[in-house]
Design a protein around this motif. Structure first.
Motif, PDB file in Angstrom:
ATOM      1  N   PHE A 171     -41.726  -5.698  24.806  1.00  0.00           N
ATOM      2  CA  PHE A 171     -42.595  -5.488  25.954  1.00  0.00           C
ATOM      3  C   PHE A 171     -42.032  -6.106  27.225  1.00  0.00           C
ATOM      4  O   PHE A 171     -42.518  -5.820  28.322  1.00  0.00           O
ATOM      5  N   GLU A 172     -41.013  -6.942  27.104  1.00  0.00           N
ATOM      6  CA  GLU A 172     -40.290  -7.383  28.288  1.00  0.00           C
ATOM      7  C   GLU A 172     -39.539  -6.204  28.900  1.00  0.00           C
ATOM      8  O   GLU A 172     -39.336  -6.145  30.116  1.00  0.00           O
TER       9      GLU A 172
ATOM     10  N   GLY B  88     -46.385 -13.367  40.360  1.00  0.00           N
ATOM     11  CA  GLY B  88     -45.660 -14.396  41.079  1.00  0.00           C
ATOM     12  C   GLY B  88     -45.739 -14.252  42.583  1.00  0.00           C
ATOM     13  O   GLY B  88     -44.821 -14.645  43.297  1.00  0.00           O
ATOM     14  N   GLY B  89     -46.817 -13.664  43.077  1.00  0.00           N
ATOM     15  CA  GLY B  89     -46.978 -13.487  44.514  1.00  0.00           C
ATOM     16  C   GLY B  89     -46.196 -12.329  45.092  1.00  0.00           C
ATOM     17  O   GLY B  89     -46.142 -12.150  46.314  1.00  0.00           O
ATOM     18  N   VAL B  90     -45.586 -11.514  44.249  1.00  0.00           N
ATOM     19  CA  VAL B  90     -44.794 -10.359  44.695  1.00  0.00           C
ATOM     20  C   VAL B  90     -45.394  -9.089  44.109  1.00  0.00           C
ATOM     21  O   VAL B  90     -45.737  -9.047  42.925  1.00  0.00           O
TER      22      VAL B  90
ATOM     23  N   CYS C  68     -45.863 -13.466  31.861  1.00  0.00           N
ATOM     24  CA  CYS C  68     -44.760 -14.114  32.559  1.00  0.00           C
ATOM     25  C   CYS C  68     -45.110 -14.223  34.046  1.00  0.00           C
ATOM     26  O   CYS C  68     -45.550 -13.244  34.661  1.00  0.00           O
ATOM     27  N   SER C  69     -44.892 -15.390  34.620  1.00  0.00           N
ATOM     28  CA  SER C  69     -45.279 -15.608  36.013  1.00  0.00           C
ATOM     29  C   SER C  69     -44.368 -14.895  37.007  1.00  0.00           C
ATOM     30  O   SER C  69     -44.682 -14.805  38.190  1.00  0.00           O
ATOM     31  N   ILE C  70     -43.235 -14.367  36.530  1.00  0.00           N
ATOM     32  CA  ILE C  70     -42.337 -13.637  37.424  1.00  0.00           C
ATOM     33  C   ILE C  70     -42.472 -12.130  37.247  1.00  0.00           C
ATOM     34  O   ILE C  70     -42.711 -11.409  38.212  1.00  0.00           O
TER      35      ILE C  70
ATOM     36  N   SER D 228     -46.211 -18.178  24.876  1.00  0.00           N
ATOM     37  CA  SER D 228     -46.276 -19.573  25.309  1.00  0.00           C
ATOM     38  C   SER D 228     -45.388 -19.764  26.528  1.00  0.00           C
ATOM     39  O   SER D 228     -44.560 -18.904  26.862  1.00  0.00           O
ATOM     40  N   GLY D 229     -45.536 -20.912  27.183  1.00  0.00           N
ATOM     41  CA  GLY D 229     -44.712 -21.219  28.337  1.00  0.00           C
ATOM     42  C   GLY D 229     -45.133 -20.460  29.577  1.00  0.00           C
ATOM     43  O   GLY D 229     -46.233 -19.906  29.662  1.00  0.00           O
ATOM     44  N   ASP D 230     -44.205 -20.388  30.544  1.00  0.00           N
ATOM     45  CA  ASP D 230     -44.499 -19.757  31.831  1.00  0.00           C
ATOM     46  C   ASP D 230     -43.709 -18.478  32.062  1.00  0.00           C
ATOM     47  O   ASP D 230     -44.143 -17.600  32.788  1.00  0.00           O
ATOM     48  N   LEU D 231     -42.528 -18.387  31.430  1.00  0.00           N
ATOM     49  CA  LEU D 231     -41.658 -17.240  31.650  1.00  0.00           C
ATOM     50  C   LEU D 231     -41.344 -16.540  30.339  1.00  0.00           C
ATOM     51  O   LEU D 231     -41.289 -17.169  29.276  1.00  0.00           O
ATOM     52  N   CYS D 232     -41.096 -15.213  30.422  1.00  0.00           N
ATOM     53  CA  CYS D 232     -40.614 -14.486  29.248  1.00  0.00           C
ATOM     54  C   CYS D 232     -39.165 -14.888  28.995  1.00  0.00           C
ATOM     55  O   CYS D 232     -38.512 -15.526  29.832  1.00  0.00           O
ATOM     56  N   SER D 233     -38.639 -14.509  27.862  1.00  0.00           N
ATOM     57  CA  SER D 233     -37.279 -14.934  27.501  1.00  0.00           C
ATOM     58  C   SER D 233     -36.240 -14.383  28.464  1.00  0.00           C
ATOM     59  O   SER D 233     -35.261 -15.057  28.804  1.00  0.00           O
ATOM     60  N   MET D 234     -36.428 -13.138  28.951  1.00  0.00           N
ATOM     61  CA  MET D 234     -35.439 -12.542  29.842  1.00  0.00           C
ATOM     62  C   MET D 234     -35.467 -13.184  31.217  1.00  0.00           C
ATOM     63  O   MET D 234     -34.418 -13.429  31.826  1.00  0.00           O
TER      64      MET D 234
END
Length: 298
Positions: free
Chosen positions: A178-179, A191-193, A267-269, A276-282
């Motif tokens: 899904f990434e 992420g504000g974009v 993912c925040s980007i 978990s965490g803030d970002l996906c692996s990619m």
């Protein structure tokens, strides 16, 4: 590509003049002028539906890492579509690209020149074909995300025709990646974009035909992202399915949106689902090296 005299004899479905092309989505025979108008209308409809550009706003357009044959024509008609609202295009480009993409008053180069080879090599080092494809697509988004912060431009445009988006979505679902799938969506706010796809309502076949008819066809760029050559199981079969079934091509994004809407953490980007965490692996892989790429003012 030669002239289809049978199409010409049928006459344009909108004005009656001699037609030159059968529009992919509707099957209408169109003359050159009405073909142009149909493309501009499709772009305006997409942008209007996103509701993110106000009159006078700038739009940061990210060049694909692969130069497709329809890139120049798509940027030209995007600029024409935005002209009435005084919107300008800031073009995020690469060091080795030619200047002819920006010979219009509505377009200027963003003052960040990216080392394209560095980005491509970064992704190719992943080796797995699905991950390489996902990385190249994510890198385009990531570069737009980073540049938007630098320039203070709120909207980023990714130039991906509808059939490419459908294939990206199909692959993302088929391989449970899904990434990758999130890169097929026509609009994302993360992420504000806000990332939008102005050519989401147009197929690459239509854009290539338009480029050919008006002699702005570019086929000299080396291939970076070519799904047909990536040795990914299932790509050929999926391509045949959606190329013969416009209904599937135009409904796949809704399926992806429904799948992604059920996830609680993103993912925040890029907005991809994460556990978990803030970002996906990619994004975790790409963001550190890309945010430190040297910028040069043009």
């Amino acid at each position: 590509m030669g002239i289809d005299f049978e199409i010409a004899r049928r006459g344009c479905a909108r004005c009656g003049r001699a037609s030159s092309y059968l529009l992919r989505a509707s099957g209408e025979p169109l003359c050159n002028r009405c073909f142009e108008r149909a493309v501009v209308k499709a772009i305006r409809r997409a942008i209007g539906g996103y509701g993110v550009l106000n009159p006078g706003d700038q739009l940061l357009v990210v060049e694909p890492l692969k130069m497709p044959p329809w890139l120049r024509v798509s940027i030209r008609y995007l600029a024409r579509s935005l002209r009435s609202h005084r919107n300008r295009i800031a073009l995020l480009s690469y060091k080795e690209r030619r200047e002819d993409l920006v010979k219009m008053d509505e377009i200027y180069r963003a003052d960040i020149y990216i080392d394209r080879k560095y980005v491509v090599d970064l992704c190719k080092s992943l080796r797995d074909p699905i991950r390489v494809v996902g990385c190249l697509l994510k890198a385009e988004y990531m570069l737009g995300f980073i540049a938007s912060k630098t320039h203070g431009i709120k909207a980023v445009a990714l130039m991906r025709p509808r059939d490419l988006c459908s294939l990206i979505g199909f692959l993302g679902i088929a391989y449970m990646d899904f990434e990758l799938a999130v890169e097929s969506l026509p609009i994302r706010v993360s992420g504000g974009v806000t990332a939008i796809n102005p050519i989401y309502n147009i197929s690459s076949i239509d854009l290539s035909a338009l480029a050919f008819l008006f002699n702005i066809y570019d086929s000299n760029e080396d291939i970076v992202l070519d799904l047909d050559q990536m040795a990914i199981p299932g790509v050929e079969e999926l391509t045949k399915i959606y190329s013969h079934s416009p209904e599937i091509m135009y409904s796949s994004s809704e399926t992806i949106r429904k799948i992604l809407s059920s996830t609680e953490r993103r993912c925040s980007i890029c907005g991809a689902p994460i556990s978990s965490g803030d970002l996906c692996s990619m994004c975790s892989y790409l963001y550190p090296p890309l945010k430190h790429l040297p910028n040069t003012r043009g």
